[in-house]
Design an enzyme around this catalytic site. Structure first.
Site, PDB file in Angstrom:
ATOM      1  N   HIS A   9      88.699  73.689  28.667  1.00  0.00           N
ATOM      2  CA  HIS A   9      89.333  73.471  27.359  1.00  0.00           C
ATOM      3  C   HIS A   9      89.809  72.026  27.219  1.00  0.00           C
ATOM      4  O   HIS A   9      90.699  71.588  27.963  1.00  0.00           O
ATOM      5  CB  HIS A   9      90.529  74.436  27.248  1.00  0.00           C
ATOM      6  CG  HIS A   9      91.260  74.378  25.961  1.00  0.00           C
ATOM      7  ND1 HIS A   9      92.619  74.157  25.895  1.00  0.00           N
ATOM      8  CD2 HIS A   9      90.839  74.542  24.689  1.00  0.00           C
ATOM      9  CE1 HIS A   9      93.001  74.200  24.633  1.00  0.00           C
ATOM     10  NE2 HIS A   9      91.941  74.428  23.877  1.00  0.00           N
ATOM     11  N   ARG A  10      89.189  71.282  26.329  1.00  0.00           N
ATOM     12  CA  ARG A  10      89.461  69.836  26.145  1.00  0.00           C
ATOM     13  C   ARG A  10      89.166  69.073  27.443  1.00  0.00           C
ATOM     14  O   ARG A  10      89.820  68.072  27.747  1.00  0.00           O
ATOM     15  CB  ARG A  10      90.899  69.589  25.705  1.00  0.00           C
ATOM     16  CG  ARG A  10      91.365  70.465  24.555  1.00  0.00           C
ATOM     17  CD  ARG A  10      92.806  70.195  24.148  1.00  0.00           C
ATOM     18  NE  ARG A  10      93.333  71.251  23.295  1.00  0.00           N
ATOM     19  CZ  ARG A  10      94.593  71.341  22.877  1.00  0.00           C
ATOM     20  NH1 ARG A  10      95.454  70.399  23.224  1.00  0.00           N
ATOM     21  NH2 ARG A  10      94.992  72.346  22.122  1.00  0.00           N
ATOM     22  N   GLU A  36      84.734  72.663  26.268  1.00  0.00           N
ATOM     23  CA  GLU A  36      85.200  72.797  24.880  1.00  0.00           C
ATOM     24  C   GLU A  36      85.833  71.484  24.468  1.00  0.00           C
ATOM     25  O   GLU A  36      86.570  70.873  25.254  1.00  0.00           O
ATOM     26  CB  GLU A  36      86.249  73.927  24.784  1.00  0.00           C
ATOM     27  CG  GLU A  36      86.660  74.278  23.356  1.00  0.00           C
ATOM     28  CD  GLU A  36      87.876  73.557  22.801  1.00  0.00           C
ATOM     29  OE1 GLU A  36      88.205  73.755  21.635  1.00  0.00           O
ATOM     30  OE2 GLU A  36      88.497  72.751  23.542  1.00  0.00           O
ATOM     31  N   ASP A  38      87.187  69.033  20.737  1.00  0.00           N
ATOM     32  CA  ASP A  38      87.564  69.070  19.323  1.00  0.00           C
ATOM     33  C   ASP A  38      87.047  67.816  18.644  1.00  0.00           C
ATOM     34  O   ASP A  38      87.197  66.716  19.186  1.00  0.00           O
ATOM     35  CB  ASP A  38      89.092  69.095  19.202  1.00  0.00           C
ATOM     36  CG  ASP A  38      89.713  70.187  20.052  1.00  0.00           C
ATOM     37  OD1 ASP A  38      89.558  71.364  19.712  1.00  0.00           O
ATOM     38  OD2 ASP A  38      90.351  69.841  21.080  1.00  0.00           O
ATOM     39  N   HIS A  51      92.032  66.287  19.531  1.00  0.00           N
ATOM     40  CA  HIS A  51      92.497  67.581  19.010  1.00  0.00           C
ATOM     41  C   HIS A  51      93.232  67.462  17.682  1.00  0.00           C
ATOM     42  O   HIS A  51      92.998  68.225  16.746  1.00  0.00           O
ATOM     43  CB  HIS A  51      93.410  68.260  20.045  1.00  0.00           C
ATOM     44  CG  HIS A  51      93.947  69.567  19.562  1.00  0.00           C
ATOM     45  ND1 HIS A  51      95.124  69.672  18.826  1.00  0.00           N
ATOM     46  CD2 HIS A  51      93.470  70.832  19.671  1.00  0.00           C
ATOM     47  CE1 HIS A  51      95.340  70.935  18.528  1.00  0.00           C
ATOM     48  NE2 HIS A  51      94.354  71.676  19.022  1.00  0.00           N
ATOM     49  N   GLU A 111      84.315  72.169  18.704  1.00  0.00           N
ATOM     50  CA  GLU A 111      85.184  72.783  17.689  1.00  0.00           C
ATOM     51  C   GLU A 111      85.375  71.804  16.533  1.00  0.00           C
ATOM     52  O   GLU A 111      85.901  70.701  16.724  1.00  0.00           O
ATOM     53  CB  GLU A 111      86.545  73.177  18.291  1.00  0.00           C
ATOM     54  CG  GLU A 111      87.422  73.817  17.226  1.00  0.00           C
ATOM     55  CD  GLU A 111      88.839  74.130  17.692  1.00  0.00           C
ATOM     56  OE1 GLU A 111      89.140  74.089  18.905  1.00  0.00           O
ATOM     57  OE2 GLU A 111      89.658  74.406  16.788  1.00  0.00           O
ATOM     58  N   LYS A 113      87.272  70.363  13.664  1.00  0.00           N
ATOM     59  CA  LYS A 113      88.687  70.379  13.254  1.00  0.00           C
ATOM     60  C   LYS A 113      88.795  70.052  11.772  1.00  0.00           C
ATOM     61  O   LYS A 113      89.271  68.976  11.379  1.00  0.00           O
ATOM     62  CB  LYS A 113      89.471  69.362  14.099  1.00  0.00           C
ATOM     63  CG  LYS A 113      89.764  69.860  15.510  1.00  0.00           C
ATOM     64  CD  LYS A 113      90.728  71.027  15.491  1.00  0.00           C
ATOM     65  CE  LYS A 113      91.205  71.452  16.875  1.00  0.00           C
ATOM     66  NZ  LYS A 113      91.805  72.791  16.866  1.00  0.00           N
ATOM     67  N   ASP A 231      92.155  75.839  30.554  1.00  0.00           N
ATOM     68  CA  ASP A 231      92.578  74.497  30.988  1.00  0.00           C
ATOM     69  C   ASP A 231      92.350  74.327  32.486  1.00  0.00           C
ATOM     70  O   ASP A 231      92.501  73.228  33.019  1.00  0.00           O
ATOM     71  CB  ASP A 231      94.083  74.305  30.732  1.00  0.00           C
ATOM     72  CG  ASP A 231      94.459  74.384  29.261  1.00  0.00           C
ATOM     73  OD1 ASP A 231      93.611  74.056  28.412  1.00  0.00           O
ATOM     74  OD2 ASP A 231      95.612  74.794  28.973  1.00  0.00           O
TER      75      ASP A 231
HETATM   76  O1  G3P Z   1      88.430  76.473  20.951  1.00  0.00           O
HETATM   77  C1  G3P Z   1      89.512  77.135  21.525  1.00  0.00           C
HETATM   78  C2  G3P Z   1      90.795  76.422  21.254  1.00  0.00           C
HETATM   79  O2  G3P Z   1      90.600  75.064  21.539  1.00  0.00           O
HETATM   80  C3  G3P Z   1      91.263  76.559  19.818  1.00  0.00           C
HETATM   81  O3  G3P Z   1      92.519  76.027  19.617  1.00  0.00           O
HETATM   82  O4  G3P Z   1      94.158  74.320  19.026  1.00  0.00           O
HETATM   83  O5  G3P Z   1      93.277  74.394  21.348  1.00  0.00           O
HETATM   84  O6  G3P Z   1      91.824  73.610  19.492  1.00  0.00           O
HETATM   85  P1  G3P Z   1      92.964  74.525  19.889  1.00  0.00           P
HETATM   86 MG    MG Z   2      89.913  73.313  20.516  1.00  0.00          MG
END
Ligand code: G3P
Ligand code: MG
Length: 245
Positions: A9-10, A36, A38, A51, A111, A113, A231
Protein backbone atom coordinates in the site's frame (compact mmCIF):
# COMPACT_ATOMS: atom_id res chain seq x y z
CA UNK A 1 2.36 -21.65 -3.96
CA UNK A 2 -0.41 -19.19 -3.27
CA UNK A 3 -1.40 -16.74 -5.95
CA UNK A 4 -2.73 -14.16 -3.49
CA UNK A 5 -1.39 -10.80 -4.65
CA UNK A 6 0.63 -9.07 -1.95
CA UNK A 7 -0.11 -5.39 -2.70
CA UNK A 8 2.20 -2.96 -0.91
CA UNK A 9 0.00 0.00 0.00
CA UNK A 10 1.69 3.20 -1.28
CA UNK A 11 4.83 1.03 -1.51
CA UNK A 12 6.44 -0.21 1.69
CA UNK A 13 4.83 2.69 3.51
CA UNK A 14 5.42 1.39 7.04
CA UNK A 15 9.18 1.76 6.63
CA UNK A 16 9.60 4.32 3.83
CA UNK A 17 7.96 7.60 2.83
CA UNK A 18 4.76 6.59 1.02
CA UNK A 19 4.48 6.74 -2.79
CA UNK A 20 8.19 7.30 -3.43
CA UNK A 21 10.58 5.24 -5.53
CA UNK A 22 12.42 4.07 -2.42
CA UNK A 23 9.11 2.80 -1.02
CA UNK A 24 8.33 0.94 -4.25
CA UNK A 25 11.78 -0.64 -4.49
CA UNK A 26 11.68 -1.62 -0.82
CA UNK A 27 8.26 -3.23 -1.32
CA UNK A 28 9.69 -5.50 -4.01
CA UNK A 29 12.63 -6.39 -1.74
CA UNK A 30 10.18 -7.30 1.04
CA UNK A 31 8.25 -9.73 -1.14
CA UNK A 32 5.42 -7.63 -2.55
CA UNK A 33 3.98 -9.04 -5.75
CA UNK A 34 1.78 -6.00 -6.23
CA UNK A 35 2.05 -2.27 -5.58
CA UNK A 36 -0.83 0.06 -4.79
CA UNK A 37 -0.32 3.73 -5.56
CA UNK A 38 -2.37 6.91 -5.80
CA UNK A 39 -2.37 9.20 -8.81
CA UNK A 40 -3.13 12.93 -8.98
CA UNK A 41 -2.46 15.36 -11.82
CA UNK A 42 -0.10 18.34 -12.01
CA UNK A 43 -0.94 21.64 -13.73
CA UNK A 44 0.65 20.49 -16.99
CA UNK A 45 -1.27 17.22 -17.07
CA UNK A 46 1.59 15.00 -15.80
CA UNK A 47 0.55 12.14 -13.55
CA UNK A 48 2.01 12.37 -10.06
CA UNK A 49 2.03 9.61 -7.46
CA UNK A 50 0.81 11.17 -4.23
CA UNK A 51 -2.07 10.31 -1.93
CA UNK A 52 -3.35 13.75 -0.98
CA UNK A 53 -4.67 16.50 -3.23
CA UNK A 54 -2.16 18.84 -1.60
CA UNK A 55 1.58 18.44 -1.10
CA UNK A 56 1.44 19.70 2.51
CA UNK A 57 1.57 16.43 4.43
CA UNK A 58 4.19 14.45 2.49
CA UNK A 59 6.57 17.09 1.13
CA UNK A 60 8.30 20.26 2.26
CA UNK A 61 6.00 22.31 0.00
CA UNK A 62 2.58 23.87 0.39
CA UNK A 63 -0.45 23.95 -1.88
CA UNK A 64 -2.43 21.85 -4.32
CA UNK A 65 -0.83 19.33 -6.65
CA UNK A 66 -2.93 20.81 -9.48
CA UNK A 67 -1.23 24.20 -9.05
CA UNK A 68 2.30 22.87 -9.55
CA UNK A 69 3.94 21.91 -12.83
CA UNK A 70 5.53 18.49 -12.71
CA UNK A 71 9.01 20.02 -12.82
CA UNK A 72 8.16 22.21 -9.84
CA UNK A 73 6.74 19.26 -7.94
CA UNK A 74 9.87 17.23 -8.53
CA UNK A 75 11.90 19.89 -6.71
CA UNK A 76 9.98 19.20 -3.50
CA UNK A 77 11.45 16.93 -0.87
CA UNK A 78 9.13 13.98 -0.30
CA UNK A 79 11.30 12.02 2.12
CA UNK A 80 12.40 14.08 5.10
CA UNK A 81 8.88 14.43 6.57
CA UNK A 82 9.04 10.68 7.20
CA UNK A 83 12.65 10.42 8.33
CA UNK A 84 15.69 12.63 7.78
CA UNK A 85 17.61 9.80 6.09
CA UNK A 86 15.08 9.87 3.21
CA UNK A 87 15.75 13.51 2.36
CA UNK A 88 16.09 13.91 -1.40
CA UNK A 89 13.27 11.56 -2.38
CA UNK A 90 10.89 13.16 -4.84
CA UNK A 91 7.29 12.54 -5.90
CA UNK A 92 7.45 10.09 -8.80
CA UNK A 93 5.56 10.16 -12.06
CA UNK A 94 3.42 7.18 -13.03
CA UNK A 95 6.00 6.45 -15.75
CA UNK A 96 8.75 5.99 -13.17
CA UNK A 97 6.81 3.28 -11.38
CA UNK A 98 5.89 1.50 -14.60
CA UNK A 99 9.51 1.66 -15.74
CA UNK A 100 10.63 0.08 -12.46
CA UNK A 101 8.20 -2.81 -12.78
CA UNK A 102 7.88 -3.27 -16.54
CA UNK A 103 10.20 -6.27 -16.75
CA UNK A 104 8.92 -7.92 -13.58
CA UNK A 105 5.64 -9.66 -12.90
CA UNK A 106 4.40 -7.12 -10.37
CA UNK A 107 0.72 -6.20 -10.52
CA UNK A 108 0.19 -2.45 -10.23
CA UNK A 109 -2.95 -1.08 -8.60
CA UNK A 110 -3.36 2.53 -9.75
CA UNK A 111 -5.88 4.35 -7.60
CA UNK A 112 -7.37 7.36 -9.36
CA UNK A 113 -7.68 10.17 -6.82
CA UNK A 114 -10.52 12.02 -8.48
CA UNK A 115 -13.08 12.02 -5.69
CA UNK A 116 -12.42 15.60 -4.63
CA UNK A 117 -10.85 17.21 -7.69
CA UNK A 118 -12.15 16.20 -11.12
CA UNK A 119 -8.91 16.23 -13.09
CA UNK A 120 -9.65 16.69 -16.80
CA UNK A 121 -8.86 13.57 -18.85
CA UNK A 122 -7.26 11.77 -15.92
CA UNK A 123 -8.61 8.44 -17.18
CA UNK A 124 -7.39 9.01 -20.75
CA UNK A 125 -3.93 9.99 -19.57
CA UNK A 126 -3.54 7.07 -17.17
CA UNK A 127 -4.68 4.59 -19.81
CA UNK A 128 -2.42 6.10 -22.49
CA UNK A 129 0.53 5.74 -20.10
CA UNK A 130 -0.32 2.12 -19.29
CA UNK A 131 -0.64 1.33 -23.00
CA UNK A 132 2.64 3.04 -23.82
CA UNK A 133 4.32 0.50 -21.52
CA UNK A 134 2.26 -2.41 -22.85
CA UNK A 135 1.25 -3.24 -19.29
CA UNK A 136 -2.53 -3.50 -19.74
CA UNK A 137 -2.67 -7.03 -18.32
CA UNK A 138 -0.64 -6.12 -15.21
CA UNK A 139 -2.79 -3.23 -13.99
CA UNK A 140 -5.86 -2.84 -11.80
CA UNK A 141 -7.32 0.68 -11.87
CA UNK A 142 -9.33 1.46 -8.73
CA UNK A 143 -11.20 4.48 -7.46
CA UNK A 144 -13.82 5.59 -4.97
CA UNK A 145 -15.24 7.45 -8.00
CA UNK A 146 -17.12 4.69 -9.77
CA UNK A 147 -18.21 6.92 -12.65
CA UNK A 148 -14.53 7.20 -13.42
CA UNK A 149 -14.16 3.40 -13.46
CA UNK A 150 -17.04 3.11 -15.92
CA UNK A 151 -15.25 5.63 -18.10
CA UNK A 152 -12.00 3.65 -17.85
CA UNK A 153 -13.77 0.46 -18.93
CA UNK A 154 -15.34 2.21 -21.88
CA UNK A 155 -11.93 3.46 -23.03
CA UNK A 156 -9.97 0.32 -22.16
CA UNK A 157 -12.10 -2.82 -21.68
CA UNK A 158 -8.89 -4.85 -21.46
CA UNK A 159 -7.72 -3.19 -18.22
CA UNK A 160 -9.12 -4.52 -14.95
CA UNK A 161 -10.93 -2.18 -12.58
CA UNK A 162 -11.73 -2.40 -8.88
CA UNK A 163 -14.40 -0.49 -6.96
CA UNK A 164 -13.18 1.07 -3.74
CA UNK A 165 -15.73 1.30 -0.92
CA UNK A 166 -15.94 1.48 2.84
CA UNK A 167 -19.44 0.27 3.66
CA UNK A 168 -21.28 -3.03 3.84
CA UNK A 169 -22.67 -2.88 0.32
CA UNK A 170 -25.38 -5.44 -0.32
CA UNK A 171 -24.18 -8.10 -2.79
CA UNK A 172 -21.33 -5.92 -4.05
CA UNK A 173 -20.54 -8.46 -6.81
CA UNK A 174 -23.90 -7.59 -8.38
CA UNK A 175 -23.15 -3.89 -8.12
CA UNK A 176 -19.65 -4.48 -9.55
CA UNK A 177 -21.22 -5.98 -12.64
CA UNK A 178 -23.32 -2.84 -13.18
CA UNK A 179 -20.12 -0.78 -13.43
CA UNK A 180 -18.28 -3.55 -15.33
CA UNK A 181 -15.69 -3.85 -12.56
CA UNK A 182 -13.52 -6.93 -12.02
CA UNK A 183 -12.59 -6.54 -8.37
CA UNK A 184 -13.90 -5.39 -5.01
CA UNK A 185 -11.43 -3.14 -3.23
CA UNK A 186 -13.36 -3.27 0.00
CA UNK A 187 -12.43 -1.85 3.34
CA UNK A 188 -11.26 -4.85 5.40
CA UNK A 189 -14.33 -4.59 7.64
CA UNK A 190 -16.63 -4.96 4.63
CA UNK A 191 -15.52 -8.53 3.83
CA UNK A 192 -16.95 -11.79 5.13
CA UNK A 193 -15.68 -15.23 4.01
CA UNK A 194 -19.00 -16.34 2.57
CA UNK A 195 -19.14 -13.20 0.42
CA UNK A 196 -15.75 -14.03 -1.06
CA UNK A 197 -17.09 -17.37 -2.32
CA UNK A 198 -20.18 -15.79 -3.73
CA UNK A 199 -18.27 -13.01 -5.45
CA UNK A 200 -15.96 -15.59 -7.00
CA UNK A 201 -18.93 -17.56 -8.27
CA UNK A 202 -19.96 -14.33 -10.01
CA UNK A 203 -16.50 -13.81 -11.51
CA UNK A 204 -15.53 -10.99 -9.14
CA UNK A 205 -12.50 -11.03 -6.84
CA UNK A 206 -11.76 -9.32 -3.51
CA UNK A 207 -8.68 -7.16 -2.85
CA UNK A 208 -9.40 -5.77 0.65
CA UNK A 209 -7.49 -2.84 2.17
CA UNK A 210 -5.62 -1.86 4.37
CA UNK A 211 -4.80 -5.05 6.25
CA UNK A 212 -1.84 -4.74 8.61
CA UNK A 213 -2.63 -7.17 11.40
CA UNK A 214 -1.31 -10.73 10.95
CA UNK A 215 -4.46 -12.33 12.35
CA UNK A 216 -6.62 -10.39 9.91
CA UNK A 217 -4.30 -11.38 7.09
CA UNK A 218 -4.60 -15.06 8.06
CA UNK A 219 -8.38 -14.85 8.12
CA UNK A 220 -8.43 -13.41 4.61
CA UNK A 221 -5.86 -15.89 3.28
CA UNK A 222 -7.95 -18.79 4.56
CA UNK A 223 -11.06 -17.19 3.06
CA UNK A 224 -9.21 -17.08 -0.28
CA UNK A 225 -9.24 -13.45 -1.23
CA UNK A 226 -7.40 -12.77 -4.51
CA UNK A 227 -5.19 -10.06 -3.06
CA UNK A 228 -4.50 -8.08 0.11
CA UNK A 229 -3.46 -4.43 0.29
CA UNK A 230 -1.08 -3.81 3.18
CA UNK A 231 1.49 -1.38 4.54
CA UNK A 232 3.50 -4.46 5.61
CA UNK A 233 4.26 -6.62 2.55
CA UNK A 234 7.01 -8.42 4.52
CA UNK A 235 4.47 -9.58 7.13
CA UNK A 236 2.11 -10.85 4.45
CA UNK A 237 4.94 -12.45 2.47
CA UNK A 238 5.94 -14.41 5.57
CA UNK A 239 2.39 -15.63 6.15
CA UNK A 240 1.93 -16.63 2.52
CA UNK A 241 5.10 -18.69 2.68
CA UNK A 242 3.95 -20.48 5.82
CA UNK A 243 0.56 -21.01 4.30
CA UNK A 244 2.19 -22.45 1.17
CA UNK A 245 -1.27 -22.74 -0.31
O1 G3P B 1 -6.52 1.42 -2.52
C1 G3P B 1 -6.70 1.12 -1.17
C2 G3P B 1 -6.52 2.34 -0.32
O2 G3P B 1 -5.35 2.98 -0.73
C3 G3P B 1 -7.68 3.31 -0.43
O3 G3P B 1 -7.58 4.35 0.47
O4 G3P B 1 -6.97 6.58 1.26
O5 G3P B 1 -5.30 4.75 1.40
O6 G3P B 1 -5.90 5.72 -0.81
P1 G3P B 1 -6.38 5.39 0.59
MG1 MG C 1 -4.76 4.44 -2.18
Amino acid sequence: MTQIINFAHRGASAVCPENTMVAFRKALELGATGIETDVQMAKDGKLVLIHDESVNRTTNGQGWVKDYTFDEIQQLDAGSWFQESFRGEHLPSLEELLLLTKDKETIINIELKNGIIQYPELEERVIATIRSFGMEDRIVISSFNHYSLVKCKSIAPEIRTGILYMEGLYEPWEYAKTVSADALHANKYAVLPEWIEEAKANGIVYHPFTVNDSEEMKRLIVAKVAGIITDHPDRLHHLLQIEGA
